[in-house]
Design a protein around this motif. Structure first.
Motif, short mmCIF file in Angstrom:
data_model
loop_
_atom_site.label_atom_id
_atom_site.label_comp_id
_atom_site.label_asym_id
_atom_site.label_seq_id
_atom_site.Cartn_x
_atom_site.Cartn_y
_atom_site.Cartn_z
N ALA A 27 -2.12 3.41 15.13
CA ALA A 27 -1.41 3.07 15.91
C ALA A 27 -0.17 3.71 16.51
O ALA A 27 0.31 3.48 17.35
N THR A 28 -0.45 5.12 16.28
CA THR A 28 0.52 6.24 16.84
C THR A 28 0.05 6.90 17.89
O THR A 28 -1.05 7.17 17.96
N ALA A 29 0.88 6.99 18.83
CA ALA A 29 0.37 7.71 20.18
C ALA A 29 0.16 9.22 19.94
O ALA A 29 0.74 9.73 18.98
N ASN A 30 -0.49 9.65 20.88
CA ASN A 30 -0.78 11.30 20.86
C ASN A 30 0.53 11.80 20.84
O ASN A 30 1.44 11.65 21.71
N GLY A 31 0.71 12.93 20.12
CA GLY A 31 2.09 13.52 19.86
C GLY A 31 3.36 12.85 19.19
O GLY A 31 4.35 13.36 19.26
N GLY A 32 2.83 11.68 18.80
CA GLY A 32 3.94 10.69 17.96
C GLY A 32 4.51 11.28 16.91
O GLY A 32 3.73 12.11 16.27
N LYS A 33 5.46 10.54 16.30
CA LYS A 33 6.04 10.77 15.07
C LYS A 33 6.27 9.82 14.29
O LYS A 33 6.48 8.81 14.51
N ILE A 34 5.99 9.99 12.82
CA ILE A 34 5.95 9.09 11.91
C ILE A 34 6.91 9.55 10.78
O ILE A 34 6.81 10.52 10.27
N ALA A 35 8.05 8.58 10.55
CA ALA A 35 8.90 8.97 9.35
C ALA A 35 8.50 8.03 8.27
O ALA A 35 8.57 6.89 8.49
N ILE A 36 8.46 8.77 6.89
CA ILE A 36 8.00 7.78 5.98
C ILE A 36 9.12 8.02 4.78
O ILE A 36 9.50 9.11 4.48
N ALA A 37 9.65 6.84 4.28
CA ALA A 37 10.64 6.82 3.31
C ALA A 37 10.18 6.19 2.07
O ALA A 37 11.31 5.82 1.24
N GLY A 38 9.13 5.68 1.85
CA GLY A 38 8.55 5.01 0.75
C GLY A 38 7.30 4.79 0.76
O GLY A 38 6.45 5.08 1.88
N ALA A 39 6.86 4.14 -0.42
CA ALA A 39 5.39 3.75 -0.52
C ALA A 39 5.11 2.49 -1.21
O ALA A 39 4.39 2.54 -2.25
N SER A 40 5.35 1.41 -0.75
CA SER A 40 5.52 0.20 -1.60
C SER A 40 4.16 -0.38 -1.67
O SER A 40 4.12 -1.05 -2.84
N SER A 41 3.05 0.08 -1.20
CA SER A 41 1.83 -0.58 -1.62
C SER A 41 0.98 0.41 -2.30
O SER A 41 -0.28 0.22 -2.55
N GLY A 42 1.61 1.69 -2.53
CA GLY A 42 0.99 2.62 -3.36
C GLY A 42 1.04 3.95 -2.75
O GLY A 42 1.27 4.20 -1.64
N TYR A 43 0.89 5.14 -3.60
CA TYR A 43 1.47 6.46 -3.35
C TYR A 43 0.23 7.44 -2.76
O TYR A 43 0.29 8.26 -2.23
N GLU A 44 -1.09 6.69 -2.98
CA GLU A 44 -1.99 7.70 -2.57
C GLU A 44 -2.94 6.87 -1.44
O GLU A 44 -3.90 6.14 -1.92
N GLY A 45 -2.66 7.36 -0.50
CA GLY A 45 -3.44 6.67 0.71
C GLY A 45 -4.53 7.64 1.35
O GLY A 45 -4.67 8.78 1.02
N THR A 46 -5.29 7.35 2.54
CA THR A 46 -6.31 8.18 3.10
C THR A 46 -5.68 8.73 4.47
O THR A 46 -5.13 7.82 5.12
N LEU A 47 -5.58 9.86 4.40
CA LEU A 47 -5.22 10.59 5.81
C LEU A 47 -6.31 11.14 6.60
O LEU A 47 -7.03 12.14 6.24
N PRO A 48 -6.47 10.53 7.88
CA PRO A 48 -7.64 10.94 8.46
C PRO A 48 -7.22 12.31 9.33
O PRO A 48 -6.56 11.93 10.37
N PHE A 49 -7.51 13.43 8.67
CA PHE A 49 -6.82 14.74 9.37
C PHE A 49 -7.16 14.80 10.88
O PHE A 49 -6.39 15.66 11.33
N ALA A 50 -8.47 14.56 11.41
CA ALA A 50 -8.51 14.60 12.89
C ALA A 50 -7.63 13.91 13.68
O ALA A 50 -7.25 14.54 14.65
N HIS A 51 -7.26 13.14 13.26
CA HIS A 51 -5.94 12.16 14.05
C HIS A 51 -4.79 13.04 14.10
O HIS A 51 -4.34 12.98 15.16
#
Length: 343
Positions: free
Chosen positions: A254-278
């Motif tokens: 959902a994030t735009a090219n060059g976008g920024k994501i700030a993360i301050a918690g993990a209420s649904s779980g700590y180990e997610g999938t990170l698609p590195f190419a994105h």
């Protein structure tokens, strides 16, 4: 004093209401007679042992509170008995390079009230004098207690980490949470166009009332496609997220090219999938965020007093019903903050 004490790790049933020794203030400390204490998801993580699993028991949870200064320790100036205050839950040494640079939430000795030392589910709490600030005029004690942790967290995410500015499309995940209720307001204050997500139509309606420009139900599998549609296919420039593993891949998409994501918690779980190419091809920035400098509470309180920001209290319970408050929070049955009234 009366307090809610965690005697073991587990479900809400481990929280017991009863007697506990009243704390005494030491040098440069104050004792606050608590009038209201607000719940946070951090309290649940502490209770379950996810946060600070080696914490000594029994333990009083709770990070947020408002009340009245009841006693001052040696060396305290500028505070007197009877002052109405809110408590800043971030604790630091006050002497190291980080603290003196105004980055006290990066102090190597940083602690959060209720996670590392006895907290606010009680009639009294002792904190450093530097950790109290004047209660905004016109707010009830319950409203004031709903401010510190979530508004500090949201301020650092929106202002310090993401640098939201006019024209930004800002995605705020889980709009009904305390952090997101604050983030929607702060992002709007700084000129962002806010797209808020939630899992129910009622919470989406409330988010719109709070100022969100657009809303998306993230219970739908392809919710991130709706975010991209609402942004002309671009995606969100800035993202406020604390939802964790279940939604993280969607957040990335959902994030735009060059976008920024700030993360301050993990209420649904700590180990997610990170698609590195994105991440590398679209040049995304993923920024961790915990609390904020103690100094940030002062502009927040000024803006609250001016009516430009406001706490949202969803449910008020008596202190002895803290376990029920935890259930409400875990089951996501409240929009805004659950607050305990302390008699």
């Amino acid at each position: 004093m009366k307090a809610v004490v965690m005697e073991a790790r587990g479900g809400p049933e481990v929280l017991r209401y009863g007697d506990f020794p009243t704390p005494e203030p030491g040098p440069m400390e104050v004792r606050v007679r608590i009038k209201a204490a607000a719940l946070n998801h951090l309290d649940i993580w502490v209770r379950k042992g996810v946060a600070n699993p080696r914490l000594a028991l029994p333990h009083i949870p709770g990070a947020d509170a408002s009340g009245v200064v009841e006693a001052v320790g040696p060396g305290v100036v500028g505070l007197t008995v009877g002052d109405e205050v809110v408590i800043n839950p971030g604790l630091s040494c006050g002497r190291c390079e980080r603290c003196l640079a105004g980055e006290d939430n990066l102090c190597p000795h940083y602690e959060i009230l209720g996670e590392h030392r006895h907290g606010t589910y009680a009639q009294y709490v002792v904190v450093p004098a530097a950790n109290v600030a004047p209660k905004p005029k016109g707010l009830s004690f319950e409203e004031a207690a709903a401010l510190p942790l979530t508004f500090l967290t949201a301020w650092q995410m929106v202002v310090d980490k993401l640098g939201v500015r006019p024209g930004d499309d800002v995605l705020v995940m889980a709009a009904g949470s305390g952090v997101s209720v604050a983030a929607i307001q702060i992002a709007k204050l700084f000129g962002g166009r806010v797209i808020a997500t939630a899992g129910s139509e009622e919470k989406l309606r409330r988010a719109k009332e709070l100022g969100a420009d657009e809303v998306v139900n993230y219970a739908h599998p392809d919710w991130y496609k709706e975010v991209r549609r609402l942004t002309g296919g671009k995606g969100a420039d800035k993202v406020v997220d604390h939802t964790g593993a279940l939604y993280f891949e969607g957040v990335i998409k959902a994030t735009a090219n060059g976008g920024k994501i700030a993360i301050a918690g993990a209420s649904s779980g700590y180990e997610g999938t990170l698609p590195f190419a994105h991440v590398f091809f679209r040049q995304l920035s993923i920024l961790g965020s915990t609390m904020a400098s103690k100094s940030r509470l002062f502009p927040i309180l000024r803006l609250v007093e001016e009516g430009k920001l406001r706490p949202v209290v969803g449910q008020i319970l008596p202190l002895e019903q803290a376990a029920e408050g935890h259930r409400l929070l875990e089951e996501r049955r409240v929009f805004g903050k659950v607050v305990l009234r302390v008699d």
